[in-house]
Design a protein around this motif. Sequence first.
Motif, PDB file in Angstrom:
ATOM      1  N   ILE A  29      -8.060   1.413   0.989  1.00  0.00           N
ATOM      2  CA  ILE A  29      -8.699   0.817   2.164  1.00  0.00           C
ATOM      3  C   ILE A  29      -9.758  -0.190   1.726  1.00  0.00           C
ATOM      4  CG2 ILE A  29     -10.187   1.293   4.150  1.00  0.00           C
ATOM      5  CD1 ILE A  29      -8.764   3.996   4.392  1.00  0.00           C
ATOM      6  N   SER A  30     -10.555   0.180   0.728  1.00  0.00           N
ATOM      7  CA  SER A  30     -11.612  -0.735   0.269  1.00  0.00           C
ATOM      8  C   SER A  30     -11.027  -2.013  -0.329  1.00  0.00           C
ATOM      9  CB  SER A  30     -12.535  -0.047  -0.734  1.00  0.00           C
ATOM     10  OG  SER A  30     -11.920   0.121  -1.992  1.00  0.00           O
ATOM     11  N   PHE A  85      -6.828   7.013  -1.521  1.00  0.00           N
ATOM     12  CA  PHE A  85      -6.770   6.518  -0.141  1.00  0.00           C
ATOM     13  C   PHE A  85      -7.975   5.641   0.213  1.00  0.00           C
ATOM     14  CE2 PHE A  85      -7.638   7.133   4.442  1.00  0.00           C
ATOM     15  CZ  PHE A  85      -6.560   6.420   4.936  1.00  0.00           C
ATOM     16  N   PRO A  86      -9.223   6.104   0.031  1.00  0.00           N
ATOM     17  CA  PRO A  86     -10.347   5.213   0.359  1.00  0.00           C
ATOM     18  C   PRO A  86     -10.392   3.985  -0.542  1.00  0.00           C
ATOM     19  CG  PRO A  86     -11.160   7.255  -0.608  1.00  0.00           C
ATOM     20  CD  PRO A  86      -9.691   7.430  -0.358  1.00  0.00           C
ATOM     21  N   TRP A 108     -15.634   5.537  -0.348  1.00  0.00           N
ATOM     22  CA  TRP A 108     -15.997   5.509   1.076  1.00  0.00           C
ATOM     23  C   TRP A 108     -17.249   4.680   1.302  1.00  0.00           C
ATOM     24  CZ3 TRP A 108     -12.502   6.116   4.394  1.00  0.00           C
ATOM     25  CH2 TRP A 108     -11.486   7.054   4.251  1.00  0.00           C
ATOM     26  N   TRP A 110      -8.261  -3.571   0.708  1.00  0.00           N
ATOM     27  CA  TRP A 110      -7.886  -4.421   1.841  1.00  0.00           C
ATOM     28  C   TRP A 110      -9.119  -4.977   2.546  1.00  0.00           C
ATOM     29  CZ3 TRP A 110      -3.512  -6.787   2.518  1.00  0.00           C
ATOM     30  CH2 TRP A 110      -2.376  -6.260   1.917  1.00  0.00           C
ATOM     31  N   LEU A 111     -10.129  -4.140   2.716  1.00  0.00           N
ATOM     32  CA  LEU A 111     -11.358  -4.615   3.354  1.00  0.00           C
ATOM     33  C   LEU A 111     -12.039  -5.680   2.498  1.00  0.00           C
ATOM     34  CD1 LEU A 111     -12.806  -1.254   4.701  1.00  0.00           C
ATOM     35  CD2 LEU A 111     -11.953  -3.176   6.070  1.00  0.00           C
ATOM     36  N   CYS A 162     -16.145   1.171   1.357  1.00  0.00           N
ATOM     37  CA  CYS A 162     -15.471   0.873   2.628  1.00  0.00           C
ATOM     38  C   CYS A 162     -16.490   0.564   3.720  1.00  0.00           C
ATOM     39  CB  CYS A 162     -14.595   2.040   3.066  1.00  0.00           C
ATOM     40  SG  CYS A 162     -13.103   2.269   2.099  1.00  0.00           S
ATOM     41  N   TRP A 205       0.672   4.029  -2.750  1.00  0.00           N
ATOM     42  CA  TRP A 205       0.403   5.417  -2.379  1.00  0.00           C
ATOM     43  C   TRP A 205       1.488   6.343  -2.932  1.00  0.00           C
ATOM     44  CZ3 TRP A 205      -3.550   8.070  -0.604  1.00  0.00           C
ATOM     45  CH2 TRP A 205      -3.324   9.372  -0.179  1.00  0.00           C
ATOM     46  N   CYS A 256       0.822  -1.209   0.000  1.00  0.00           N
ATOM     47  CA  CYS A 256       0.000   0.000   0.000  1.00  0.00           C
ATOM     48  C   CYS A 256       0.857   1.261   0.000  1.00  0.00           C
ATOM     49  CB  CYS A 256      -0.936   0.007   1.206  1.00  0.00           C
ATOM     50  SG  CYS A 256      -2.411  -0.959   0.921  1.00  0.00           S
TER      51      CYS A 256
END
Length: 155
Positions: A35-36, A31-32, A90, A38-39, A93, A6, A2
């Motif tokens: 995260i999404s 960024f979001p 988001w 990985w989630l 996420c 980034w 990541c």
Amino acid sequence: MCILLWYFQENIALYLGATSSLLTLLRSYWFPWLISCWLGALLYFGYGICRSYGETLIPGRVMVITSLLNLILDPIFIFTLDLKIAGAAWATCISFVIGCFIIFKTIFDKNLIMMPADLNKSKNGITAIASSNDSRNVKSIYTTDFSHDCDNNYR
């Protein structure tokens, strides 16, 4: 990974054909989106655990729930909250977090994953495998009969 994604986000986007005018949107979205990713991977890991135990209905239902939730949250985040493209990430996420909560609660409630009561056995086994340069030592770890411990050492 990541951190590299980034750090090189602009270079990656430009290499893939993005124009410099899109870089502002990219900065708000990246960024979001990371995260999404990985989630989403965590959620699919949970689906795999359930399926490996023959629980196929639960992952299917959670997939529908997260999809419907994402469908509802997307326009709210994009238009109502005026987050534009970052709002879509988001919303994903939030949908994935709720999906992870449902799937992992189910996994632990149904005891599909058990934690050892005696962590020293796990630590000793991992240490023996990691320090072994001789395949005979690793083989002896895997051929040891722990069946008598199964009922007493796992909760």
